[in-house]
Design a protein around this motif. Structure first.
Motif, PDB file in Angstrom:
ATOM      1  N   LYS A 153       0.828  -1.213   0.000  1.00 34.08           N
ATOM      2  CA  LYS A 153       0.000   0.000   0.000  1.00 34.08           C
ATOM      3  C   LYS A 153       0.861   1.261   0.000  1.00 34.08           C
ATOM      4  N   LEU A 154       2.134   1.122   0.325  1.00 32.36           N
ATOM      5  CA  LEU A 154       3.009   2.295   0.406  1.00 32.36           C
ATOM      6  C   LEU A 154       3.157   2.999  -0.932  1.00 32.36           C
TER       7      LEU A 154
ATOM      8  N   PHE B  47       0.938   3.684  -2.953  1.00 35.80           N
ATOM      9  CA  PHE B  47      -0.254   4.445  -3.344  1.00 35.80           C
ATOM     10  C   PHE B  47      -0.689   5.463  -2.290  1.00 35.80           C
ATOM     11  N   LEU B  48       0.020   5.542  -1.168  1.00 34.32           N
ATOM     12  CA  LEU B  48      -0.325   6.498  -0.127  1.00 34.32           C
ATOM     13  C   LEU B  48       0.299   7.858  -0.424  1.00 34.32           C
ATOM     14  N   ALA B  49      -0.513   8.899  -0.322  1.00 37.58           N
ATOM     15  CA  ALA B  49      -0.046  10.241  -0.669  1.00 37.58           C
ATOM     16  C   ALA B  49       1.033  10.730   0.281  1.00 37.58           C
ATOM     17  N   GLU B  50       0.977  10.318   1.544  1.00 37.08           N
ATOM     18  CA  GLU B  50       1.952  10.804   2.522  1.00 37.08           C
ATOM     19  C   GLU B  50       3.372  10.320   2.238  1.00 37.08           C
ATOM     20  N   TYR B  51       3.500   9.250   1.462  1.00 40.57           N
ATOM     21  CA  TYR B  51       4.832   8.722   1.139  1.00 40.57           C
ATOM     22  C   TYR B  51       5.216   8.967  -0.322  1.00 40.57           C
TER      23      TYR B  51
ATOM     24  N   ALA C 104       6.835   1.706   8.341  1.00 41.06           N
ATOM     25  CA  ALA C 104       5.684   1.174   7.606  1.00 41.06           C
ATOM     26  C   ALA C 104       6.084  -0.017   6.731  1.00 41.06           C
TER      27      ALA C 104
ATOM     28  N   GLU D  79       4.799  -4.026   7.084  1.00 39.98           N
ATOM     29  CA  GLU D  79       4.232  -4.815   5.986  1.00 39.98           C
ATOM     30  C   GLU D  79       4.934  -6.166   5.861  1.00 39.98           C
TER      31      GLU D  79
END
Length: 479
Positions: A11-12, A14-18, A60, A64
């Motif tokens: 998921k990393l 697709f996460l905006a924070e990363y 993170a 995972e």
């Protein structure tokens, strides 16, 4: 950054924070291994981001991986064993050896030489998986991926027609339940297995079988093998391909069955007197015979020739070659056919020589040498009886090596040899009336389960007919 290769479902990505951190990692070519092993301060010198951002991304990523290895995904593996299902191969004799048939949640490999029946067996499985559960099937659909030409729809229709008369439940079988894909090159095959196949299975949950015929065709042609680096990359490529197929099988509760071609592992011309790996049972050369289904005589012979058996190697220098050859058994079928061919030729030669001798000698006079038991005329020349021979040493091994074999659940070998005709053995053929000695031989096909955790080991003799693959035992029961 190889995040997508190492964790395709991460998921990393697709996460905006990363997003910014991930972009910098990609630009600086930081790998997942670097993120897992290096400290945040060391990475901050490479990546122009703050230590807090890098630390957060590292935490993170480790979470995972921890979930993948120790969390619900790992516990799911123990549940998989209780979810394994089987479906019939279409023949009771083969099902008996396979302990029920083909299993889901794993990869089954069918290997053998040319014209041994691999494609016929796979086409039969593409139909039997559609049979209702109460009749031994999975009531599912099939994806049939070909790499050596399209699938024969005419042959499939013939199998459906013939099997419908013999097995219950085949009235539900149709070619419409088979998704066919033809891969013309390695790039096409890779795209099909990694992209198109997962999407197709997600959209069609009724798919219970994936067939690849054959898995190694494009690999052996297009993969470079010139350097050690090439060899290392090829092993990683094969390992990743097998993992993806195994993941599909486990995630979607389906069976993966692939055909594999064979290569040749020649026997050393001369015995090895001082091998460096003497008796090393952990070596692949020592174990290869058992992992590919060779006969015990071939395994022992090769190990003696390659110097892998201590007790045999110590006496090799004093052993003549004939003694080493005695490890192999006599080829009884060759001897039977040779004797039949000799008996077929002998009467004709005897008649010819008797006619020639009658022309050169007088029936009313005998020479003095004849009275003394000798004759000046040459004796009739008969063909020499062919000498017996030993059975051939097996040399065929499936392609893709140990990297591939570590991921398969079941390995099935199909073989085809020629044995003496039963009528020749019983002496019921008029050999003098036969014009072609090829009729002395008969094709003999065998199915052997080489690797399996739950199957029996006995071989199954089978035939290929209009009704598909059928064991000899089952044919005899039907007749």
């Amino acid at each position: 950054m190889d995040l997508y290769d190492q964790l395709p479902n991460s998921k990393l990505a697709f996460l905006a924070e990363y997003a910014v951190v991930l972009e910098c990692l990609i630009e600086k070519r930081v790998t997942v291994t670097d993120l897992l092993t290096l400290k945040a301060a060391e990475l901050a010198r490479i990546v122009p981001r703050s230590i807090n951002e890098i630390t957060s991304f590292q935490r993170a990523l480790k979470d995972e991986y921890k979930d993948l290895i120790f969390g619900r995904n790992r516990s799911r593996l123990s549940v998989v064993q209780n979810c394994v299902k089987t479906f019939t191969s279409g023949d009771a004799g083969i099902d008996e050896v396979l302990r029920g048939g083909i299993r889901t949640h794993g990869i089954t490999e069918v290997f053998g030489g040319s014209s041994t029946g691999k494609s016929q067996f796979l086409m039969q499985l593409a139909l039997t998986v559609q049979v209702p559960v109460e009749n031994g099937g999975l009531n599912g659909k099939c994806v049939f991926i070909t790499t050596e030409g399209g699938i024969s729809t005419k042959r499939l229709e013939e199998l459906i027609t013939q099997k419908s008369r013999l097995l219950p439940g085949f009235e539900h079988v149709s070619q419409d339940n088979i998704f066919t894909v033809n891969c013309n090159d390695l790039a096409n095959q890779e795209h099909t297995l990694q992209v198109q196949l997962p999407v197709l299975i997600e959209r069609n949950p009724d798919i219970k079988l994936v067939i690849v015929d054959s898995i190694s065709h494009h690999l052996r042609v297009e993969l470079e093998r010139k350097t050690f680096r090439d060899s290392h990359d090829n092993r990683q490529y094969i390992d990743k391909m097998a993992q993806n197929l195994l993941k599909l099988a486990n995630d979607h509760s389906l069976a993966v069955v692939v055909a594999n071609q064979v290569g040749d592992k020649p026997v050393p011309e001369t015995p090895v007197p001082n091998p460096s790996t003497n008796g090393d049972f952990t070596g692949y050369s020592y174990q290869v015979g058992w992992t590919v289904g060779w006969k015990d005589s071939s395994i022992y012979y090769r190990q003696v020739r390659e110097g892998l058996l201590t007790d045999s190697v110590n006496t090799l220098r004093t052993q003549p070659r004939s003694n080493i050859e005695n490890i192999l058994s006599e080829d009884e079928d060759y001897k039977i056919v040779a004797e039949a061919a000799f008996a077929r030729k002998r009467p004709r030669d005897e008649s010819n020589t008797s006619k020639e001798s009658s022309k050169s000698s007088s029936s009313q006079q005998l020479s003095s040498s004849a009275r003394s038991g000798r004759s000046n005329s040459p004796s009739p020349r008969l063909p020499l009886m062919p000498m017996g021979r030993r059975r051939k040493v097996e040399t065929k091994i499936p392609n893709l090596g140990l990297s591939w074999a570590n991921h398969i659940s079941v390995r099935i070998m199909l073989s085809k040899i020629y044995k003496a005709s039963p009528l020749i053995k019983k002496g019921q053929l008029d050999i003098n009336e036969m014009t072609d000695t090829n009729n002395f031989w008969q094709v003999h096909r065998t199915l052997r389960v080489v690797l399996s955790e739950y199957s029996k080991r006995p071989d199954v003799d089978f035939i290929i007919s209009s009704q598909g693959i059928a064991s000899i035992k089952q044919v005899e029961q039907d007749t």
